[in-house]
Write a protein that holds these residues in place. Structure first.
Motif, PDB file in Angstrom:
ATOM      1  N   TYR A  20       0.834  -1.198   0.000  1.00 12.01           N
ATOM      2  CA  TYR A  20       0.000   0.000   0.000  1.00 12.01           C
ATOM      3  C   TYR A  20       0.873   1.254   0.000  1.00 12.01           C
ATOM      4  O   TYR A  20       0.596   2.225  -0.714  1.00 12.01           O
ATOM      5  CB  TYR A  20      -0.930   0.007   1.205  1.00 12.01           C
ATOM      6  N   ALA A  21       1.941   1.238   0.765  1.00 11.34           N
ATOM      7  CA  ALA A  21       2.842   2.393   0.830  1.00 11.34           C
ATOM      8  C   ALA A  21       3.534   2.623  -0.517  1.00 11.34           C
ATOM      9  O   ALA A  21       3.879   3.752  -0.862  1.00 11.34           O
ATOM     10  CB  ALA A  21       3.882   2.186   1.922  1.00 11.34           C
ATOM     11  N   ARG A  22       3.720   1.543  -1.287  1.00 14.78           N
ATOM     12  CA  ARG A  22       4.403   1.646  -2.586  1.00 14.78           C
ATOM     13  C   ARG A  22       3.436   1.845  -3.756  1.00 14.78           C
ATOM     14  O   ARG A  22       3.856   1.761  -4.910  1.00 14.78           O
ATOM     15  CB  ARG A  22       5.202   0.360  -2.848  1.00 14.78           C
ATOM     16  N   ARG A  23       2.164   2.096  -3.474  1.00 21.02           N
ATOM     17  CA  ARG A  23       1.171   2.006  -4.538  1.00 21.02           C
ATOM     18  C   ARG A  23       1.448   2.968  -5.693  1.00 21.02           C
ATOM     19  O   ARG A  23       1.184   2.641  -6.851  1.00 21.02           O
ATOM     20  CB  ARG A  23      -0.233   2.245  -3.974  1.00 21.02           C
ATOM     21  N   TRP A  24       1.978   4.167  -5.415  1.00 16.71           N
ATOM     22  CA  TRP A  24       2.245   5.108  -6.496  1.00 16.71           C
ATOM     23  C   TRP A  24       3.465   4.684  -7.311  1.00 16.71           C
ATOM     24  O   TRP A  24       3.523   4.923  -8.536  1.00 16.71           O
ATOM     25  CB  TRP A  24       2.423   6.521  -5.945  1.00 16.71           C
ATOM     26  N   LYS A  25       4.438   4.058  -6.668  1.00 20.50           N
ATOM     27  CA  LYS A  25       5.562   3.497  -7.418  1.00 20.50           C
ATOM     28  C   LYS A  25       5.092   2.317  -8.270  1.00 20.50           C
ATOM     29  O   LYS A  25       5.553   2.129  -9.410  1.00 20.50           O
ATOM     30  CB  LYS A  25       6.674   3.051  -6.462  1.00 20.50           C
ATOM     31  N   THR A  26       4.191   1.538  -7.696  1.00 25.30           N
ATOM     32  CA  THR A  26       3.612   0.438  -8.467  1.00 25.30           C
ATOM     33  C   THR A  26       2.896   0.972  -9.702  1.00 25.30           C
ATOM     34  O   THR A  26       3.020   0.429 -10.808  1.00 25.30           O
ATOM     35  CB  THR A  26       2.616  -0.355  -7.600  1.00 25.30           C
ATOM     36  N   LEU A  27       2.152   2.062  -9.524  1.00 23.57           N
ATOM     37  CA  LEU A  27       1.452   2.667 -10.652  1.00 23.57           C
ATOM     38  C   LEU A  27       2.436   3.115 -11.726  1.00 23.57           C
ATOM     39  O   LEU A  27       2.153   2.996 -12.926  1.00 23.57           O
ATOM     40  CB  LEU A  27       0.623   3.857 -10.165  1.00 23.57           C
ATOM     41  N   ALA A  28       3.595   3.622 -11.319  1.00 29.41           N
ATOM     42  CA  ALA A  28       4.603   4.052 -12.299  1.00 29.41           C
ATOM     43  C   ALA A  28       5.074   2.875 -13.146  1.00 29.41           C
ATOM     44  O   ALA A  28       5.239   2.993 -14.369  1.00 29.41           O
ATOM     45  CB  ALA A  28       5.786   4.706 -11.583  1.00 29.41           C
ATOM     46  N   VAL A  29       5.292   1.718 -12.503  1.00 26.81           N
ATOM     47  CA  VAL A  29       5.726   0.531 -13.240  1.00 26.81           C
ATOM     48  C   VAL A  29       4.623   0.051 -14.181  1.00 26.81           C
ATOM     49  O   VAL A  29       4.875  -0.300 -15.338  1.00 26.81           O
ATOM     50  CB  VAL A  29       6.126  -0.594 -12.271  1.00 26.81           C
ATOM     51  N   LEU A  30       3.394   0.028 -13.685  1.00 26.35           N
ATOM     52  CA  LEU A  30       2.272  -0.392 -14.523  1.00 26.35           C
ATOM     53  C   LEU A  30       2.100   0.553 -15.707  1.00 26.35           C
ATOM     54  O   LEU A  30       1.795   0.112 -16.821  1.00 26.35           O
ATOM     55  CB  LEU A  30       0.989  -0.436 -13.691  1.00 26.35           C
ATOM     56  N   SER A  31       2.292   1.830 -15.467  1.00 26.38           N
ATOM     57  CA  SER A  31       2.165   2.809 -16.542  1.00 26.38           C
ATOM     58  C   SER A  31       3.261   2.615 -17.589  1.00 26.38           C
ATOM     59  O   SER A  31       3.012   2.744 -18.791  1.00 26.38           O
ATOM     60  CB  SER A  31       2.227   4.232 -15.979  1.00 26.38           C
ATOM     61  N   LEU A  32       4.480   2.313 -17.138  1.00 31.54           N
ATOM     62  CA  LEU A  32       5.571   2.046 -18.071  1.00 31.54           C
ATOM     63  C   LEU A  32       5.251   0.821 -18.930  1.00 31.54           C
ATOM     64  O   LEU A  32       5.503   0.814 -20.140  1.00 31.54           O
ATOM     65  CB  LEU A  32       6.875   1.832 -17.309  1.00 31.54           C
ATOM     66  N   SER A  33       4.685  -0.195 -18.295  1.00 31.58           N
ATOM     67  CA  SER A  33       4.288  -1.383 -19.045  1.00 31.58           C
ATOM     68  C   SER A  33       3.235  -1.040 -20.090  1.00 31.58           C
ATOM     69  O   SER A  33       3.216  -1.611 -21.188  1.00 31.58           O
ATOM     70  CB  SER A  33       3.719  -2.442 -18.088  1.00 31.58           C
ATOM     71  N   LEU A  34       2.385  -0.097 -19.750  1.00 30.62           N
ATOM     72  CA  LEU A  34       1.297   0.280 -20.647  1.00 30.62           C
ATOM     73  C   LEU A  34       1.783   1.154 -21.797  1.00 30.62           C
ATOM     74  O   LEU A  34       1.181   1.147 -22.878  1.00 30.62           O
ATOM     75  CB  LEU A  34       0.225   1.021 -19.848  1.00 30.62           C
ATOM     76  N   VAL A  35       2.861   1.905 -21.579  1.00 27.14           N
ATOM     77  CA  VAL A  35       3.365   2.793 -22.625  1.00 27.14           C
ATOM     78  C   VAL A  35       3.714   2.008 -23.889  1.00 27.14           C
ATOM     79  O   VAL A  35       3.420   2.446 -25.004  1.00 27.14           O
ATOM     80  CB  VAL A  35       4.582   3.588 -22.116  1.00 27.14           C
ATOM     81  N   ILE A  36       4.346   0.841 -23.725  1.00 29.61           N
ATOM     82  CA  ILE A  36       4.740   0.095 -24.927  1.00 29.61           C
ATOM     83  C   ILE A  36       3.520  -0.441 -25.664  1.00 29.61           C
ATOM     84  O   ILE A  36       3.560  -0.609 -26.887  1.00 29.61           O
ATOM     85  CB  ILE A  36       5.727  -1.053 -24.593  1.00 29.61           C
ATOM     86  N   ILE A  37       2.424  -0.709 -24.918  1.00 34.87           N
ATOM     87  CA  ILE A  37       1.194  -1.124 -25.588  1.00 34.87           C
ATOM     88  C   ILE A  37       0.658   0.024 -26.438  1.00 34.87           C
ATOM     89  O   ILE A  37       0.287  -0.146 -27.608  1.00 34.87           O
ATOM     90  CB  ILE A  37       0.129  -1.557 -24.571  1.00 34.87           C
ATOM     91  N   GLY A  38       0.615   1.216 -25.846  1.00 39.61           N
ATOM     92  CA  GLY A  38       0.147   2.379 -26.592  1.00 39.61           C
ATOM     93  C   GLY A  38       1.041   2.708 -27.775  1.00 39.61           C
ATOM     94  O   GLY A  38       0.566   2.998 -28.876  1.00 39.61           O
ATOM     95  N   LEU A  39       2.356   2.646 -27.561  1.00 33.34           N
ATOM     96  CA  LEU A  39       3.291   2.905 -28.653  1.00 33.34           C
ATOM     97  C   LEU A  39       3.062   1.949 -29.817  1.00 33.34           C
ATOM     98  O   LEU A  39       3.017   2.354 -30.981  1.00 33.34           O
ATOM     99  CB  LEU A  39       4.736   2.763 -28.151  1.00 33.34           C
TER     100      LEU A  39
END
Length: 533
Positions: A20-39
């Motif tokens: 829970y404390a890392r949730r925003w860092k987790t979101l950053a990793v998930l977002s990075l994973s999503l960037v390549i899908i969008g690209l």
């Protein structure tokens, strides 16, 4: 208010406090994973003229190169979302990154358009593992009061990838060959994989039930048999017996899927979700936005390069307002939704699309850039108003423990609609283009005439072998025919957007209601983390 706060506090007590404390860092990793899908959804479009020259590809082959990825993605995403719920969403995410990055690397061995289509399909399988995992993990890490913001960021990062794809592709093609647009995925996937191993928690449905193999097969088969004739019909004819047979088979398979899911004890997709307008109407809105976005990008890269005369880099730079508009739309939609509700924001987005798309009827091949730049920005902004609030609506309408299936359904609407947008808008443009350019190239030899009628890219290739006066005639006729066809194709998408706006205004609820299940989420590793705390 106190009840809401108490519920949020109870939710936090059920999750690993470290995660829970890392949730925003987790979101950053998930977002990075999503960037390549969008690209990957858009970067290849800028390379289409290069691929057409490399493999002497027809218009339908180009559509298959784009749609093979989208078809595999969309056809398997429900299955992959279910597998993530069953075996662990982190495992699904990591497997998808490995498959996606590995397939991107394998393009170095490709020697034909058929091999490239196969590689794109494998990448689609990887994407089908990645995308539902990212959204379902968000739903399991963020409480209700933070989730809309997190999903807004998630949608914004997806938009960054989609919007910057053409520019990234143009830059790479300026200095390297077409394989470079795939190589970009490899380091991004590797970084996301390494960071995710540390920062992404695992979770799964505690009671996943039996795996619906029949439903998975029927859904994939129905999609494939529906999109195949849409892509092939411009070449073979819409009344060709094979095309009609495919449409009939798709209808039968879709009906069989619905019947099976209603009758089986543990369906892959609980169709009762569709009774909730926050799920069904929001999914429809996402579908319309994706249909318009992917169809428009597929067509606009050809318009900018083949009709307008831009290089790949210039075309990519010309489309950068997409990224700005999508991000601004996704970010602003969160605050707008808090103020006026989901209904008004999504409806405004759909009405904006309906108003902007038909302006393409006024375009010409030699028009200045500034109206195109405004068109890209305005269209992307309105799509951002649709994507974020509608996604939050979908995810808020399903139980937490079924977030993988809910995420997959959200994603399948995006990808199916994107595949259909590329196929249907592309097919409309291809059919209208062929009819409009036919008279202008009728005097050419048979082989040259057929090539010129197939696509504007091949028409320009034919013109390159002709004397200057004839070449100018062919290129100008092809550019005008394609521009006219573009306006008609986009107007068809505008009609869909207008119908969607009316439906959203009438049936989409403005705010969240009580969740359909009160089950609390438990993330694996809780005991270990609590011991560490």
């Amino acid at each position: 208010m106190s009840g809401h706060t108490g519920g949020a506090q109870a939710w936090r007590m059920t999750i690993d406090p470290v995660h829970y404390a890392r949730r925003w860092k987790t979101l950053a990793v998930l977002s990075l994973s999503l960037v390549i899908i969008g690209l990957d959804n858009t970067i290849l479009n800028v390379a289409l003229p290069s691929l057409q020259e490399e493999f002497d590809a027809s218009a339908s082959t180009l559509q298959w190169i784009v749609d093979a990825y989208l078809l595999a993605f969309a056809g398997l995403i429900l299955t992959m979302g279910t597998l993530g719920d069953r075996f662990g969403r982190k495992l699904a995410l990591q497997a998808g990154l490995i498959l996606f990055g590995g397939a991107s690397l394998a393009v170095l061995a490709v020697e034909s358009s058929g091999q490239l289509i196969a590689v794109r399909a494998v990448m689609g399988i990887g994407g089908a593992l990645i995308m539902p995992a990212t959204l379902s993990i968000i739903s399991n890490v963020f409480p209700r009061e933070e989730r809309a913001k997190a999903i807004g960021i998630w949608a914004g990062m997806a938009s960054i990838g989609i919007g910057l794809g053409p520019l990234a592709g143009g830059l790479l093609l300026e200095y390297f060959d077409w394989t470079s647009v795939f190589m970009l995925n490899v380091p991004v996937a590797a970084l996301a994989l390494a960071a995710g191993a540390w920062l992404v928690p695992n979770s799964r449905d505690p009671e996943p039930g039996a795996f619906d193999l029949v439903g998975a097969g029927l859904s994939a088969a129905a999609l494939l048999t529906f999109v195949y004739p849409i892509i092939e019909a411009p070449d073979r004819g819409w009344t060709d017996p094979r095309m009609l047979a495919c449409f009939g088979a798709a209808a039968v398979l879709a009906a069989a899927f619905v019947r099976w899911e209603l009758r089986t004890a543990q369906p892959m997709l609980d169709l009762s979700f569709l009774r909730n307008p926050r799920f069904s109407v929001a999914s429809m809105s996402i579908s319309i936005a994706s249909f318009s976005l992917f169809g428009a990008i597929f067509a606009m890269t050809q318009f900018l390069q083949d009709a307008h005369g831009y290089s790949a880099l210039e075309a990519g730079a010309a489309m950068t307002p997409l990224a700005l508009g999508l991000v601004m739309g996704a970010v602003s939609s969160t605050k707008l939704t808090e103020r006026v509700g989901t209904t008004k924001v999504v409806t405004a987005g759909l009405l904006g699309l309906a108003a902007l798309l038909p302006t393409s009827l006024l375009w010409s091949a030699d028009m200045p850039y500034w109206p195109l730049g405004l068109w890209f920005f305005g269209g992307a902004l309105t799509m951002g108003w649709i994507m974020g609030p509608a996604t939050d609506s979908v995810m808020g309408s399903v139980p937490e423990e079924k977030s993988g299936v809910g995420s997959a359904m959200n994603d399948v609407t995006r990808q199916v609609a994107g595949a259909l947008g590329t196929a249907i808008i592309g097919s409309i443009i291809s059919s209208v283009y062929a009819s409009r350019v036919a008279d202008s190239v009728a005097s050419l030899p048979e082989a040259s005439r057929a090539a010129a009628e197939d696509s504007i890219g091949r028409a320009n290739a034919v013109a390159a072998s002709l004397p200057a006066s004839e070449a100018d005639h062919v290129t100008s006729a092809a550019a005008k025919a394609f521009t006219d066809a573009l306006g008609i194709g986009f107007t068809a998408a505008a009609i869909c957007a207008l119908a969607g706006a009316l439906a959203a205004r009438r049936w989409l609820p403005a705010h969240h209601r009580a969740r359909p299940a009160a089950a609390l989420v438990t993330v694996e590793g809780r005991a270990l983390a609590e011991g560490a705390v």
